[in-house]
Structures are given as C-alpha cells and as structure tokens.
Write a protein that holds these residues in place. Structure first.
Motif, mmCIF file in Angstrom:
data_model
loop_
_atom_site.group_PDB
_atom_site.id
_atom_site.type_symbol
_atom_site.label_atom_id
_atom_site.label_comp_id
_atom_site.label_asym_id
_atom_site.label_seq_id
_atom_site.Cartn_x
_atom_site.Cartn_y
_atom_site.Cartn_z
ATOM 1 N N GLY A 1 -0.851 1.346 -7.879
ATOM 2 C CA GLY A 1 -0.246 2.590 -8.394
ATOM 3 C C GLY A 1 -1.414 3.609 -8.619
ATOM 4 N N PHE A 2 -2.647 3.116 -7.972
ATOM 5 C CA PHE A 2 -3.624 4.080 -8.093
ATOM 6 C C PHE A 2 -4.276 4.711 -6.997
ATOM 7 C CE2 PHE A 2 -3.593 2.882 -12.400
ATOM 8 C CZ PHE A 2 -3.634 4.091 -13.237
ATOM 9 N N GLY A 3 -4.819 5.931 -6.516
ATOM 10 C CA GLY A 3 -5.415 6.216 -5.351
ATOM 11 C C GLY A 3 -4.434 6.721 -4.655
ATOM 12 N N LEU B 1 -10.276 7.329 -10.569
ATOM 13 C CA LEU B 1 -9.055 7.065 -9.755
ATOM 14 C C LEU B 1 -8.002 7.493 -10.660
ATOM 15 C CD1 LEU B 1 -9.118 3.084 -8.655
ATOM 16 C CD2 LEU B 1 -9.124 5.264 -7.192
ATOM 17 N N ARG C 1 -4.323 8.658 -0.272
ATOM 18 C CA ARG C 1 -4.695 9.119 0.727
ATOM 19 C C ARG C 1 -4.942 10.682 0.923
ATOM 20 N NH1 ARG C 1 -5.299 7.432 6.177
ATOM 21 N NH2 ARG C 1 -5.970 5.510 5.356
ATOM 22 N N ASP D 1 3.766 5.803 -8.028
ATOM 23 C CA ASP D 1 4.235 4.461 -8.175
ATOM 24 C C ASP D 1 3.868 3.900 -9.389
ATOM 25 O OD1 ASP D 1 5.618 4.114 -5.774
ATOM 26 O OD2 ASP D 1 3.764 3.663 -4.639
ATOM 27 N N LEU E 1 0.700 -1.142 0.057
ATOM 28 C CA LEU E 1 -0.122 0.020 -0.060
ATOM 29 C C LEU E 1 0.894 1.434 0.083
ATOM 30 C CD1 LEU E 1 -3.080 -0.799 2.291
ATOM 31 C CD2 LEU E 1 -2.766 -1.234 0.062
ATOM 32 N N HIS E 2 2.150 1.135 0.322
ATOM 33 C CA HIS E 2 3.128 2.149 0.203
ATOM 34 C C HIS E 2 4.069 2.076 -1.021
ATOM 35 C CE1 HIS E 2 5.334 5.381 1.696
ATOM 36 N NE2 HIS E 2 5.802 5.148 2.649
ATOM 37 N N ALA F 1 4.298 -0.616 -3.954
ATOM 38 C CA ALA F 1 3.264 -0.633 -5.125
ATOM 39 C C ALA F 1 3.994 -0.504 -6.211
ATOM 40 C CB ALA F 1 2.457 0.526 -4.864
ATOM 41 N N LYS G 1 -7.599 -4.005 -5.664
ATOM 42 C CA LYS G 1 -7.089 -2.647 -6.032
ATOM 43 C C LYS G 1 -5.997 -2.583 -7.381
ATOM 44 C CE LYS G 1 -7.666 -0.177 -1.879
ATOM 45 N NZ LYS G 1 -7.294 0.307 -0.516
ATOM 46 N N ILE G 2 -5.869 -1.619 -8.061
ATOM 47 C CA ILE G 2 -5.105 -1.354 -9.040
ATOM 48 C C ILE G 2 -3.912 -0.892 -8.447
ATOM 49 C CG2 ILE G 2 -4.560 -1.085 -11.412
ATOM 50 C CD1 ILE G 2 -7.097 -0.110 -11.998
ATOM 51 N N ASN H 1 -0.597 7.410 -8.790
ATOM 52 C CA ASN H 1 0.064 8.060 -8.026
ATOM 53 C C ASN H 1 1.371 7.822 -8.347
ATOM 54 O OD1 ASN H 1 0.932 5.403 -6.960
ATOM 55 N ND2 ASN H 1 -1.057 5.327 -5.837
ATOM 56 N N LYS I 1 -13.492 4.702 -12.253
ATOM 57 C CA LYS I 1 -13.678 4.755 -10.766
ATOM 58 C C LYS I 1 -13.101 6.191 -10.489
ATOM 59 C CE LYS I 1 -14.160 1.987 -6.659
ATOM 60 N NZ LYS I 1 -13.376 0.795 -5.936
HETATM 61 C C1 COA Z 1 -2.889 4.373 -1.400
HETATM 62 C C2 COA Z 1 -4.128 3.892 -0.770
HETATM 63 C C3 COA Z 1 -3.540 2.709 0.148
HETATM 64 C C4 COA Z 1 -4.848 5.057 -0.029
HETATM 65 O O1 COA Z 1 -5.729 4.219 0.784
HETATM 66 P P1 COA Z 1 -6.888 5.038 1.603
HETATM 67 O O2 COA Z 1 -6.881 6.512 1.681
HETATM 68 O O3 COA Z 1 -7.217 4.279 2.966
HETATM 69 O O4 COA Z 1 -8.336 4.974 0.593
HETATM 70 P P2 COA Z 1 -9.322 3.368 0.416
HETATM 71 O O5 COA Z 1 -8.308 2.341 0.419
HETATM 72 O O6 COA Z 1 -10.180 3.296 1.792
HETATM 73 O O7 COA Z 1 -9.767 3.678 -0.852
HETATM 74 C C5 COA Z 1 -10.822 4.681 -0.782
HETATM 75 C C6 COA Z 1 -12.018 4.107 -2.224
HETATM 76 O O8 COA Z 1 -11.302 4.111 -3.331
HETATM 77 C C7 COA Z 1 -10.902 2.957 -3.983
HETATM 78 N N1 COA Z 1 -9.680 2.617 -4.276
HETATM 79 C C8 COA Z 1 -8.596 3.287 -3.809
HETATM 80 N N2 COA Z 1 -7.358 2.870 -4.355
HETATM 81 C C9 COA Z 1 -7.943 2.045 -5.248
HETATM 82 C C10 COA Z 1 -7.107 1.414 -6.235
HETATM 83 N N3 COA Z 1 -6.025 1.584 -6.312
HETATM 84 N N4 COA Z 1 -7.691 0.533 -6.895
HETATM 85 C C11 COA Z 1 -9.022 0.517 -6.907
HETATM 86 N N5 COA Z 1 -9.795 0.847 -6.066
HETATM 87 C C12 COA Z 1 -9.400 2.107 -5.152
HETATM 88 C C13 COA Z 1 -11.364 1.863 -2.704
HETATM 89 O O9 COA Z 1 -11.866 0.535 -3.297
HETATM 90 C C14 COA Z 1 -12.442 2.551 -2.025
HETATM 91 O O10 COA Z 1 -13.517 2.547 -2.480
HETATM 92 P P3 COA Z 1 -14.980 2.102 -1.957
HETATM 93 O O11 COA Z 1 -15.196 3.615 -1.064
HETATM 94 O O12 COA Z 1 -15.887 2.037 -2.845
HETATM 95 O O13 COA Z 1 -14.752 1.018 -1.006
HETATM 96 C C15 COA Z 1 -5.026 3.305 -1.700
HETATM 97 O O14 COA Z 1 -5.422 4.114 -2.844
HETATM 98 C C16 COA Z 1 -4.426 1.915 -2.329
HETATM 99 O O15 COA Z 1 -4.546 0.794 -2.075
HETATM 100 N N6 COA Z 1 -3.972 1.997 -3.695
HETATM 101 C C17 COA Z 1 -3.111 0.967 -4.141
HETATM 102 C C18 COA Z 1 -1.870 0.751 -3.728
HETATM 103 C C19 COA Z 1 -0.920 2.160 -4.021
HETATM 104 O O16 COA Z 1 -0.655 2.232 -5.340
HETATM 105 N N7 COA Z 1 -0.282 2.436 -3.036
HETATM 106 C C20 COA Z 1 0.866 3.550 -3.386
HETATM 107 C C21 COA Z 1 0.450 4.869 -2.530
HETATM 108 S S1 COA Z 1 1.650 6.100 -2.987
#
Ligand code: COA
Length: 375
Positions: free
Chosen positions: A258-260, A307, A262, A312, A221-222, A225, A255-256, A310, A305
């Motif tokens: 490299g997307f999403g 998204l 905090r 990564d 998740l950090h 990824a 999860k995909i 990020n 979605k």
């Molecule tokens: C970075 C991350 C951990 C942030 O997490 P967070 O702030 O706790 O956000 P959440 O995991 O609660 O996600 C919020 C919503 O977006 C969705 N979402 C977030 N990232 C997603 C992803 N990469 N792929 C698919 N859906 C995603 C979640 O499923 C959730 O949807 P819902 O509300 O319908 O259940 C998360 O986006 C993630 O797991 N990303 C993938 C790993 C990654 O790339 N990490 C590197 C971060 S720099």
C-alpha cells in the motif's frame, strides 16, 4: 538496439496515446478526461463516471438514466455461470474465480463472435454490470448460501453490498462504496490496463483482454496490495506494535504493502479521500483502531523512507469497516476498474496498431544443438 535504450519495467516509457486518464505524478493530480478525481468523488456516481470513461462525455440526464437501466438489466449472468461458480474448488481465490468466470462469459455473450465496435460497446457495458454479480455470487456460494437475485432498482454500489448480504445497504455506506468505485475506475497505463491493451491490440476479443487484465490486477504489486494491507494490519494487531513491525520490514528490505508508486512522487490523491473515509467510518462504528494503526504506519513510512500511501492503503480499512471479506478487496478493484479497462480496450481498437516491443537479448550469441545422447 543499444543497451542504453533498455528501460527495466518500462518506467517513464510512453507506450500508448490516450485521452482517458491523466496523472501528474509530481503534483499528485489525477484526472479522468480532464476532470479532477476529487471533483468526481464529490459530485459524481460510479455509473456516471463509467459512462464518462466509456463514451468520452458527461451524460445528459436521459443518457445517464438509459445507461443506468442498461447496467441494471445486464447484471444477471447465465445459469451455466452459476454452475461454474459452484464447481470451482473452495480453495479457489475470488480473483481466480472472477478471472475464470469472466473468461467463460465470452462463450455465453449474446454478441458472440461479433467484434464490431457496436458489439464491443455492448460487451463492455455487460461486463461492467456482470463483474459485481460474479464477485458477490461466488462469495455467497462459498459460504453455503444461495446467490441473491440482482435487484434491478439498485445502483452498482448498492448492488455489490446487497449481493453480499441480501440486505439493502445503509445509504451512507452505499455512498462511501460508490466513491471508492469512482476512485478505482481508471489509472492511465497501469499494469492491468496495459495488459488489456496489449491483448486488444492483437484483435483478440474484449473478454480475453479483460480476463488478462484481471490476472494482472491480482498481483500483490498491483491490485492485490489492498488485501495484503489488511492482512498486515491484522497481523500487527495493536497500535503499540506498529513501529517494531514497520522497522522490521525495513530492516529486512521488505516492502510495506500500500506504499510507493511508479508514477506518484507525492501523495496519491485517491489516498487522501480514502484516508478521510477510513477515519469517518471508524468513528461511525466506534472502532478507530484500524485507522489509527494505518495512520501510524503512514507516519513511519514517510519518516523512515519518504514513502507515501497509494490507493490500496486506506481502501483496506474502509472495505474492512464495511464488513467486506478481505479476499474480496481486490475483486472490488476489478468491479470498478472494469470501466477503465473497457474504455482503454475500445480506444485501442479504434486506432489500433499491434503492441509488440523488443527485448534486449542477453542469451548466448551462438550455441550448437547437442543431440540428446550427448547431453
Ligand atoms: C508500486 C510499486 C510496485 C512501484 O514499484 P517501482 O516503481 O518499481 O519502485 P521500486 O520497487 O523500484 O521502488 C523504488 C524504491 O522505493 C522503495 N519502495 C517502493 N515501494 C516501497 C514499499 N511499499 N515499501 C518499502 N519500500 C518501497 C524500494 O525498496 C526502492 O528502494 P531502493 O531504491 O532503496 O531499493 C512499489 O512501490 C511497491 O512494491 N509497492 C508495494 C505494493 C503496492 O502497494 N502496490 C500497489 C500499487 S498502487
């Protein structure tokens, strides 16, 4: 404390005061000490950025020269560390090795158990220099090769690429890699930096705080990824398989990588720079397949979605096109983020208070001790 005070994952909670890094998640803006990341990516070097993070001001030429020389001089690690790298099993991941070797380095550090501010600064600079050596030396050892002796004339970016191959990199590859190091150098209170500050706040040592941070960075998740992104691209294999793959992930609520994010609610500004590099490098080597696949995933993730990628996501095809082994992607992140970690550790120690929050207790209110024979 009341139930409603609990915020899972500390989302939106202010947990430190810092003058190092600012993120405007809504606007997609990132600054190091006020300077926009795009500005640094265009004009700075990793050495200058690391100095800036660590000492709070852009260096004058002589200060930068002295800092660069110091980094170059501190690159070598003690022979016992090479022995340790050779002793670890070949199944060890580079992140495990980096964590273990960083921890071991504390026992050999010339400043030993001196925890004064001046010693902590020296340890910090040393660790910035050594992280690259550990990563590249282990990669060569596991491939049955001798580690190359660090070349003191090289920049940090050149040194990393040289440490893998034993050949001086092309200036354009070295510059792309240098900018990647700038982009990864700090990111406010991300999980690994927070871990580092928590450890520092107990008045433990710099090496312990960095070791903990490496452990936190490894998770998928950090920082972990970026490796997962490339593994995903390899698994998908072809552009025409992207859509089905992405839809299948969404259908299974996966999860995909490299997307999403905090904090970002829009494009991560680091991804904008890295996207450009991924395309440019692909064109340079006459293979834009990974970039095209990544771009298609980006379109689908947004369409399905909303998204955004990020840091990564596009770093993965960049590192891959630079011929870097996939499981070194996260160690590269560490080789850069070490500069942010130590800046935060020093900042924490200079105005310290133990970081010790509370838990919302969800266990039994009252329970009796049952003797072993009655269980
Ligand atoms: C970075 C991350 C951990 C942030 O997490 P967070 O702030 O706790 O956000 P959440 O995991 O609660 O996600 C919020 C919503 O977006 C969705 N979402 C977030 N990232 C997603 C992803 N990469 N792929 C698919 N859906 C995603 C979640 O499923 C959730 O949807 P819902 O509300 O319908 O259940 C998360 O986006 C993630 O797991 N990303 C993938 C790993 C990654 O790339 N990490 C590197 C971060 S720099």
């Amino acid at each position: 404390m009341a139930h409603e005070d609990f915020i899972k994952g500390l989302e939106g909670v202010l947990a430190a005061q810092s003058s190092i890094c600012f993120i405007d998640g809504a606007a997609g803006r990132l600054t190091y000490r006020g300077i926009d990341i795009q500005d640094l990516a265009e004009n700075s070097t990793f050495e200058e950025t690391a100095y800036f993070l660590l000492f709070g001001q852009l260096p004058k030429q002589d200060e930068l020269d002295a800092f660069t020389r110091q980094l170059q001089a501190e690159r070598e690690v003690p022979p016992e560390i090479y022995t340790l790298l050779r002793t670890l099993p070949p199944t060890a991941t580079p992140m495990e090795v980096l964590r273990t070797a960083t921890s071991a380095l504390s026992a050999y550090d010339p400043d030993g158990h001196d925890h004064s501010d001046a010693a902590n600064v020296r340890k910090s600079v040393r660790l910035i220099a050594q992280m690259t050596t550990l990563t590249t030396a282990y990669d060569r050892i596991r491939r049955g090769l001798e580690p190359v002796k660090p070349d003191p004339s090289l920049s940090m970016a050149e040194s990393f690429l040289y440490g893998l191959t034993g050949e001086k990199p092309h200036p354009s590859s070295a510059r792309v890699f240098d900018v990647c190091l700038i982009l990864h150098a700090d990111h406010e209170l991300n999980a690994s930096t927070f871990a580092a500050r928590v450890i520092a706040s107990t008045l433990s040592d710099v090496h312990s705080a960095v070791t903990g941070a490496i452990g936190a960075l490894a998770g998928s998740l950090h920082g972990g990824a970026n490796q997962r992104v490339l593994e995903m691209l390899l698994e998908i294999g072809e552009l025409d398989k992207v859509e089905a793959y992405v839809d299948n992930l969404f259908a299974n609520k996966k999860k995909i990588m490299g997307f999403g994010h905090r904090v970002y609610r829009t494009m991560d500004p680091r991804a904008t720079v890295l996207r450009k590099f991924a395309r440019q490098l692909g064109e340079d080597v006459g293979n834009t397949k990974w970039y095209e696949m990544a771009e298609r995933i980006e379109q689908l993730a947004f369409a399905r979605k909303k998204l955004y990628p990020n840091v990564d996501f596009f770093s993965a095809p960049v590192f891959y096109t630079l011929n870097i082994p996939v499981d070194l992607f996260t160690p590269i992140f560490a080789c850069s983020r070490i500069s942010g970690w130590v800046a935060h550790i020093l900042e924490q120690l200079r105005d310290n208070r133990l970081i010790r929050p509370l838990a919302l207790y969800t266990g039994a209110e009252k329970a009796e001790y049952i003797p072993m024979s009655d269980r």
